[in-house]
Design a protein around this motif. Structure first.
Motif, PDB file in Angstrom:
ATOM      1  N   GLU A 150       0.836  -1.204   0.000  1.00 13.97           N
ATOM      2  CA  GLU A 150       0.000   0.000   0.000  1.00 13.97           C
ATOM      3  C   GLU A 150       0.869   1.252   0.000  1.00 13.97           C
ATOM      4  O   GLU A 150       2.005   1.237   0.467  1.00 13.97           O
ATOM      5  CB  GLU A 150      -0.899   0.019   1.239  1.00 13.97           C
ATOM      6  N   GLY A 151       0.328   2.352  -0.505  1.00 17.87           N
ATOM      7  CA  GLY A 151       1.030   3.627  -0.494  1.00 17.87           C
ATOM      8  C   GLY A 151       0.552   4.512   0.639  1.00 17.87           C
ATOM      9  O   GLY A 151      -0.441   4.231   1.305  1.00 17.87           O
ATOM     10  N   GLY A 152       1.268   5.606   0.859  1.00 19.64           N
ATOM     11  CA  GLY A 152       0.871   6.567   1.878  1.00 19.64           C
ATOM     12  C   GLY A 152       1.012   6.006   3.274  1.00 19.64           C
ATOM     13  O   GLY A 152       1.968   5.293   3.592  1.00 19.64           O
ATOM     14  N   PHE A 153       0.036   6.316   4.115  1.00 21.91           N
ATOM     15  CA  PHE A 153       0.055   5.926   5.528  1.00 21.91           C
ATOM     16  C   PHE A 153      -0.734   4.630   5.680  1.00 21.91           C
ATOM     17  O   PHE A 153      -1.870   4.528   5.215  1.00 21.91           O
ATOM     18  CB  PHE A 153      -0.513   7.056   6.384  1.00 21.91           C
ATOM     19  N   VAL A 154      -0.122   3.664   6.352  1.00 20.16           N
ATOM     20  CA  VAL A 154      -0.613   2.290   6.274  1.00 20.16           C
ATOM     21  C   VAL A 154      -0.716   1.671   7.669  1.00 20.16           C
ATOM     22  O   VAL A 154       0.169   1.869   8.518  1.00 20.16           O
ATOM     23  CB  VAL A 154       0.330   1.433   5.394  1.00 20.16           C
ATOM     24  N   TRP A 155      -1.774   0.912   7.890  1.00 20.17           N
ATOM     25  CA  TRP A 155      -1.985   0.156   9.129  1.00 20.17           C
ATOM     26  C   TRP A 155      -1.914  -1.326   8.793  1.00 20.17           C
ATOM     27  O   TRP A 155      -2.635  -1.813   7.934  1.00 20.17           O
ATOM     28  CB  TRP A 155      -3.354   0.483   9.712  1.00 20.17           C
ATOM     29  N   TRP A 156      -1.053  -2.054   9.495  1.00 17.78           N
ATOM     30  CA  TRP A 156      -0.980  -3.511   9.329  1.00 17.78           C
ATOM     31  C   TRP A 156      -1.705  -4.158  10.502  1.00 17.78           C
ATOM     32  O   TRP A 156      -1.284  -4.029  11.652  1.00 17.78           O
ATOM     33  CB  TRP A 156       0.481  -3.958   9.277  1.00 17.78           C
ATOM     34  N   TRP A 176      -0.350  14.185   3.906  1.00 17.33           N
ATOM     35  CA  TRP A 176       0.484  14.925   4.857  1.00 17.33           C
ATOM     36  C   TRP A 176       1.886  14.995   4.288  1.00 17.33           C
ATOM     37  O   TRP A 176       2.495  13.974   4.002  1.00 17.33           O
ATOM     38  CB  TRP A 176       0.481  14.220   6.200  1.00 17.33           C
ATOM     39  N   ASP A 177       2.408  16.202   4.138  1.00 22.90           N
ATOM     40  CA  ASP A 177       3.726  16.387   3.532  1.00 22.90           C
ATOM     41  C   ASP A 177       4.814  16.253   4.595  1.00 22.90           C
ATOM     42  O   ASP A 177       5.441  17.230   5.004  1.00 22.90           O
ATOM     43  CB  ASP A 177       3.804  17.748   2.839  1.00 22.90           C
ATOM     44  N   LEU A 178       5.022  15.014   5.042  1.00 25.62           N
ATOM     45  CA  LEU A 178       6.102  14.719   5.976  1.00 25.62           C
ATOM     46  C   LEU A 178       7.374  14.391   5.220  1.00 25.62           C
ATOM     47  O   LEU A 178       7.332  13.968   4.059  1.00 25.62           O
ATOM     48  CB  LEU A 178       5.742  13.514   6.855  1.00 25.62           C
ATOM     49  N   PRO A 219      -4.269   3.869  18.672  1.00 22.79           N
ATOM     50  CA  PRO A 219      -5.361   4.777  18.267  1.00 22.79           C
ATOM     51  C   PRO A 219      -4.937   6.233  18.247  1.00 22.79           C
ATOM     52  O   PRO A 219      -5.415   7.015  17.410  1.00 22.79           O
ATOM     53  CB  PRO A 219      -6.447   4.511  19.317  1.00 22.79           C
ATOM     54  N   ASN A 220      -4.033   6.619  19.152  1.00 16.12           N
ATOM     55  CA  ASN A 220      -3.559   8.006  19.177  1.00 16.12           C
ATOM     56  C   ASN A 220      -2.675   8.318  17.977  1.00 16.12           C
ATOM     57  O   ASN A 220      -2.708   9.439  17.441  1.00 16.12           O
ATOM     58  CB  ASN A 220      -2.793   8.262  20.473  1.00 16.12           C
ATOM     59  N   VAL A 221      -1.888   7.333  17.550  1.00 17.86           N
ATOM     60  CA  VAL A 221      -1.058   7.518  16.353  1.00 17.86           C
ATOM     61  C   VAL A 221      -1.943   7.678  15.122  1.00 17.86           C
ATOM     62  O   VAL A 221      -1.708   8.558  14.283  1.00 17.86           O
ATOM     63  CB  VAL A 221      -0.084   6.332  16.196  1.00 17.86           C
ATOM     64  N   ARG A 222      -2.947   6.844  15.020  1.00 17.95           N
ATOM     65  CA  ARG A 222      -3.860   6.935  13.880  1.00 17.95           C
ATOM     66  C   ARG A 222      -4.516   8.316  13.826  1.00 17.95           C
ATOM     67  O   ARG A 222      -4.570   8.948  12.766  1.00 17.95           O
ATOM     68  CB  ARG A 222      -4.925   5.845  13.965  1.00 17.95           C
ATOM     69  N   GLN A 223      -4.993   8.789  14.967  1.00 15.65           N
ATOM     70  CA  GLN A 223      -5.670  10.082  14.989  1.00 15.65           C
ATOM     71  C   GLN A 223      -4.695  11.213  14.688  1.00 15.65           C
ATOM     72  O   GLN A 223      -5.047  12.185  13.991  1.00 15.65           O
ATOM     73  CB  GLN A 223      -6.344  10.306  16.342  1.00 15.65           C
ATOM     74  N   ALA A 224      -3.469  11.122  15.189  1.00 16.21           N
ATOM     75  CA  ALA A 224      -2.471  12.155  14.910  1.00 16.21           C
ATOM     76  C   ALA A 224      -2.164  12.235  13.425  1.00 16.21           C
ATOM     77  O   ALA A 224      -1.963  13.324  12.872  1.00 16.21           O
ATOM     78  CB  ALA A 224      -1.195  11.877  15.702  1.00 16.21           C
ATOM     79  N   ILE A 225      -2.125  11.086  12.749  1.00 18.27           N
ATOM     80  CA  ILE A 225      -1.912  11.082  11.302  1.00 18.27           C
ATOM     81  C   ILE A 225      -3.084  11.749  10.598  1.00 18.27           C
ATOM     82  O   ILE A 225      -2.903  12.605   9.727  1.00 18.27           O
ATOM     83  CB  ILE A 225      -1.710   9.646  10.792  1.00 18.27           C
ATOM     84  N   LEU A 226      -4.292  11.376  10.974  1.00 21.00           N
ATOM     85  CA  LEU A 226      -5.476  11.956  10.336  1.00 21.00           C
ATOM     86  C   LEU A 226      -5.551  13.457  10.583  1.00 21.00           C
ATOM     87  O   LEU A 226      -5.998  14.218   9.718  1.00 21.00           O
ATOM     88  CB  LEU A 226      -6.741  11.260  10.849  1.00 21.00           C
ATOM     89  N   ASP A 227      -5.097  13.893  11.764  1.00 19.37           N
ATOM     90  CA  ASP A 227      -5.130  15.323  12.126  1.00 19.37           C
ATOM     91  C   ASP A 227      -3.885  16.080  11.660  1.00 19.37           C
ATOM     92  O   ASP A 227      -3.797  17.295  11.873  1.00 19.37           O
ATOM     93  CB  ASP A 227      -5.250  15.481  13.639  1.00 19.37           C
TER      94      ASP A 227
END
Length: 326
Positions: A150-156, A176-178, A219-227
């Motif tokens: 998968e590309g971008g931000f990914v959850w396994w 997100w331009d990281l 869950p906090n990492v996921r939300q931080a990415i989305l935010d």
């Protein structure tokens, strides 16, 4: 059936895990002990051509223009067997692979390698597979390869078995331009591979503590990415990287992937942040340090890293696409 050789070429990126996995529930299937989160990189890529040819007596593997070791060839051959069985074909294959970055130094070269191998081999065999299935198959070759499909931000999703352990995208590359600025302090292949290291995780008295930290952080990492919230994400990924290395250092036998240069960079990160440069570190199974910042700060970060005498080279990457056919 035609006996003409069947060939396809695929490209896949390494990924940098923000929440990592260390330790496996099932070593044969590479089912991890915990979920993980990463982003796929745009410049650290592997391009692989797979050609199935009835005239070949055995599988062949060429990496960077040189014949691979027998062990590496056998590993790739076992992976092709999964796809050959699915396609009902027994032909041997020639695999030609090129990387844009050093192998085996903690920059997830096996992730991009097995993601590219999976996609190319599936196409050459005429298999039409969705990304979830490709992720599951890539995982069998190298656990983190599941994420590089998968590309971008990914959850396994760690899952419990072959069907439930797969990766999926959280957000696309342009979400997100990281920047991931990799401070390379060592380019040689590490003495203990990640595959070997995973088997030692359960010997550490700190493993359960780390797994508990991961469950709380996910869950906090996921939300931080989305935010797009690096101030929240940064401390979480640093704590996770340190906890993973504590598990490594306390396993039996102990694994020391860090060098003195690694620690010098970690100390520099603290200073840079105190001086107003918002940068956070993470470290895979190797001595090299991944430095994460937003686009508006990447030039200042690159200049700061280049000024460190212990840094041999820099790799600069951003979120990139998943594995694709050329």
């Amino acid at each position: 059936m035609s006996t003409e050789p069947r060939s396809a070429t695929a490209n896949a990126g390494a990924n940098i895990a923000l929440i990592k996995y260390w330790g496996v529930r099932d070593s044969a299937l590479n089912i991890p002990l915990n979920d993980s989160v990463s982003f796929t990189l745009d410049t650290t890529r592997t391009t692989t051509t797979v050609t199935f040819d009835p005239a070949l007596p055995a599988d062949e593997l060429v990496i960077g223009g040189k014949p691979a070791t027998p062990a590496a060839t056998e590993r790739a051959s076992r992976h092709l067997d999964i796809l050959r069985n699915m396609a009902g074909l027994t032909w041997r294959a020639r695999i030609v692979s090129e990387n844009t970055f050093p192998m085996g130094a903690g920059i997830a070269s096996s992730a991009s390698a097995f993601a590219a191998l999976t996609v190319a081999a599936a196409a050459a065999l005429g298999l039409s597979l969705d990304t979830r299935t490709l992720s599951r198959i890539a995982r069998r070759g190298s656990g983190s390869a599941a994420r590089s499909i998968e590309g971008g931000f990914v959850w396994w999703h760690a899952g419990q078995d072959d069907a439930s352990s797969f990766a999926e995208q959280i957000a696309p590359p342009d979400h997100w331009d990281l920047y991931d600025v990799v401070a390379v302090v060592e380019e040689s292949e590490k003495k203990v591979s990640s595959a070997q290291g995973h088997l030692l995780a359960k010997t550490s008295p700190f493993l359960e503590t780390r797994l508990s930290l991961v469950q709380n952080a996910l869950p906090n990492v996921r939300q931080a990415i989305l935010d797009r919230d690096l101030a929240t994400l940064g401390p979480l990924i640093e704590t996770d990287a340190l906890a993973m290395h504590f598990v490594m250092m306390s396993s039996h036998p102990r694994l020391y992937y860090w060098t003195g240069a690694t620690l010098e960079i970690l100390q520099a990160v603290e200073k840079w942040r105190n001086d107003g440069l918002p940068v956070w570190f993470t470290i895979d199974a190797g001595p090299n340090v991944h430095l994460i910042c937003e686009a508006k700060h990447h030039q200042a970060l690159v200049a700061a890293v280049r000024a460190l005498p212990v840094v041999r080279d820099l790799i600069i990457a951003r979120p990139g696409p998943g594995a694709f056919l050329l």
